[in-house]
Write a protein that holds these residues in place. Structure first.
Motif, PDB file in Angstrom:
ATOM      1  N   ASP B   1       0.848  -1.197   0.000  1.00 44.06           N
ATOM      2  CA  ASP B   1       0.000   0.000   0.000  1.00 44.06           C
ATOM      3  C   ASP B   1       0.881   1.244   0.000  1.00 44.06           C
ATOM      4  O   ASP B   1       1.695   1.420   0.867  1.00 44.06           O
ATOM      5  N   THR B   2       0.710   2.111  -0.978  1.00 40.80           N
ATOM      6  CA  THR B   2       1.586   3.272  -1.075  1.00 40.80           C
ATOM      7  C   THR B   2       0.878   4.538  -0.664  1.00 40.80           C
ATOM      8  O   THR B   2       1.326   5.624  -0.965  1.00 40.80           O
ATOM      9  N   GLY B   3      -0.246   4.456   0.016  1.00 40.21           N
ATOM     10  CA  GLY B   3      -0.960   5.634   0.456  1.00 40.21           C
ATOM     11  C   GLY B   3      -0.381   6.196   1.730  1.00 40.21           C
ATOM     12  O   GLY B   3       0.662   5.753   2.232  1.00 40.21           O
ATOM     13  N   VAL B   4      -1.064   7.199   2.292  1.00 43.33           N
ATOM     14  CA  VAL B   4      -0.667   7.798   3.561  1.00 43.33           C
ATOM     15  C   VAL B   4      -1.082   6.855   4.683  1.00 43.33           C
ATOM     16  O   VAL B   4      -2.219   6.406   4.728  1.00 43.33           O
ATOM     17  N   SER B   5      -0.147   6.584   5.562  1.00 42.50           N
ATOM     18  CA  SER B   5      -0.391   5.639   6.651  1.00 42.50           C
ATOM     19  C   SER B   5      -0.340   6.354   7.993  1.00 42.50           C
ATOM     20  O   SER B   5       0.589   7.121   8.250  1.00 42.50           O
ATOM     21  N   GLN B   6      -1.325   6.100   8.832  1.00 47.07           N
ATOM     22  CA  GLN B   6      -1.357   6.713  10.155  1.00 47.07           C
ATOM     23  C   GLN B   6      -1.479   5.633  11.219  1.00 47.07           C
ATOM     24  O   GLN B   6      -2.228   4.675  11.068  1.00 47.07           O
ATOM     25  N   ASN B   7      -0.734   5.834  12.308  1.00 46.37           N
ATOM     26  CA  ASN B   7      -0.786   4.903  13.435  1.00 46.37           C
ATOM     27  C   ASN B   7      -0.763   5.660  14.756  1.00 46.37           C
ATOM     28  O   ASN B   7      -0.087   6.685  14.863  1.00 46.37           O
ATOM     29  N   PRO B   8      -1.503   5.181  15.758  1.00 50.08           N
ATOM     30  CA  PRO B   8      -2.471   4.085  15.652  1.00 50.08           C
ATOM     31  C   PRO B   8      -3.767   4.548  14.987  1.00 50.08           C
ATOM     32  O   PRO B   8      -3.946   5.743  14.749  1.00 50.08           O
ATOM     33  N   ARG B   9      -4.675   3.642  14.704  1.00 49.70           N
ATOM     34  CA  ARG B   9      -5.979   4.017  14.157  1.00 49.70           C
ATOM     35  C   ARG B   9      -6.880   4.557  15.251  1.00 49.70           C
ATOM     36  O   ARG B   9      -7.713   5.441  15.005  1.00 49.70           O
ATOM     37  N   HIS B  10      -6.740   3.997  16.435  1.00 48.43           N
ATOM     38  CA  HIS B  10      -7.569   4.422  17.565  1.00 48.43           C
ATOM     39  C   HIS B  10      -6.680   4.553  18.796  1.00 48.43           C
ATOM     40  O   HIS B  10      -5.750   3.776  18.976  1.00 48.43           O
ATOM     41  N   LYS B  11      -6.997   5.565  19.625  1.00 47.13           N
ATOM     42  CA  LYS B  11      -6.262   5.743  20.873  1.00 47.13           C
ATOM     43  C   LYS B  11      -7.232   6.249  21.937  1.00 47.13           C
ATOM     44  O   LYS B  11      -7.905   7.255  21.730  1.00 47.13           O
TER      45      LYS B  11
END
Lengths: 114, 116
Positions: B1-11
């Motif tokens: 996957d070459t999109g924008v990645s964010q972590n974590p999804r939930h906090k």
């Protein structure tokens, strides 16, 4: 002050008909206008954009119209499909002093009924 | 996957705790943005990076918020001493620079922060 306004919180149309989503803006410094689509719990997905020097841009079923004198733009979806049901955000880009950012409206929730 | 990645999804965090979010932009994009979205609102601009330089910070970004983009690649957004009003979806986006024929910013899926 809200520089980008989407005055219709929701819109409901029948499958196959045209959906027209509207957006008004106040800042003449905006140089590009963009439409994003957003599903719940996901980030916005880019749909289509238009430069401030154009009055129309078309991409498949999506067409954006810009009326600079009225500071108004609209997104036309023809024909509408149930999968188009989502929240649509109008955004305007401004570049100043080496920085750039998007200013978003509050969104319009589109429901396409089968 | 070459999109924008964010972590974590939930906090989910307790009020007063510090939290840090990470964003990995699309690799060739030199522009990176953080936005915040609350219920019923559109995304609101927080800050902008061009490569590693933070060129603009919104007045929404109080002194409890800090963002970095070391080496002009990934970015982190830290919130210190979280408050319930910080509960929101935090969105990261990236784009190519002006004059390169691309105007759109591509968004990640966001980090949903809940402060209890």
């Amino acid at each position: 002050d809200q520089q980008v306004k989407q005055n219709s919180p929701s819109l409901s149309v029948q499958e196959g008909r045209i959906s027209i989503l509207n957006c008004d803006y106040t800042n003449s410094m905006f140089d590009y206008f963009l439409w994003y689509k957003k599903y719940p719990a996901e980030g916005p997905t880019f749909l289509i954009s238009i430069s401030s020097i154009k009055d129309k841009n078309e991409d498949g079923r999506f067409t954006v119209f810009l009326n600079k004198s009225a500071k108004h733009l609209s997104l036309h979806i023809v024909p509408s499909q149930p999968g188009d049901s989502a929240v649509y955000f109008c955004a305007a880009r401004i570049t100043q002093g080496g920085s750039e950012k998007l200013v978003f409206g509050k969104g319009t929730k589109l429901t396409v009924n089968p | 996957d070459t999109g924008v990645s964010q972590n974590p999804r939930h906090k989910i965090t307790k009020r007063g705790q510090n939290v840090t979010f990470r964003c990995d932009p699309i690799s060739e994009h030199n522009r990176l943005y953080w936005y915040r979205q609350t219920l019923g609102q559109g995304p609101e601009f927080l800050t902008y990076f061009q490569n590693e330089a933070q060129l603009e910070k919104s007045r929404l970004l109080s002194d409890r918020f800090s963002a970095e983009r070391p080496k002009g690649s990934f970015s982190t957004l830290e919130i210190q001493r979280t408050e319930q009003g910080d509960s929101a979806m935090y969105l990261c986006a990236s784009s190519l620079g002006l004059g390169q024929g691309n105007t759109e910013a591509f968004f990640g899926q966001g980090t949903r922060l809940t402060v209890v």
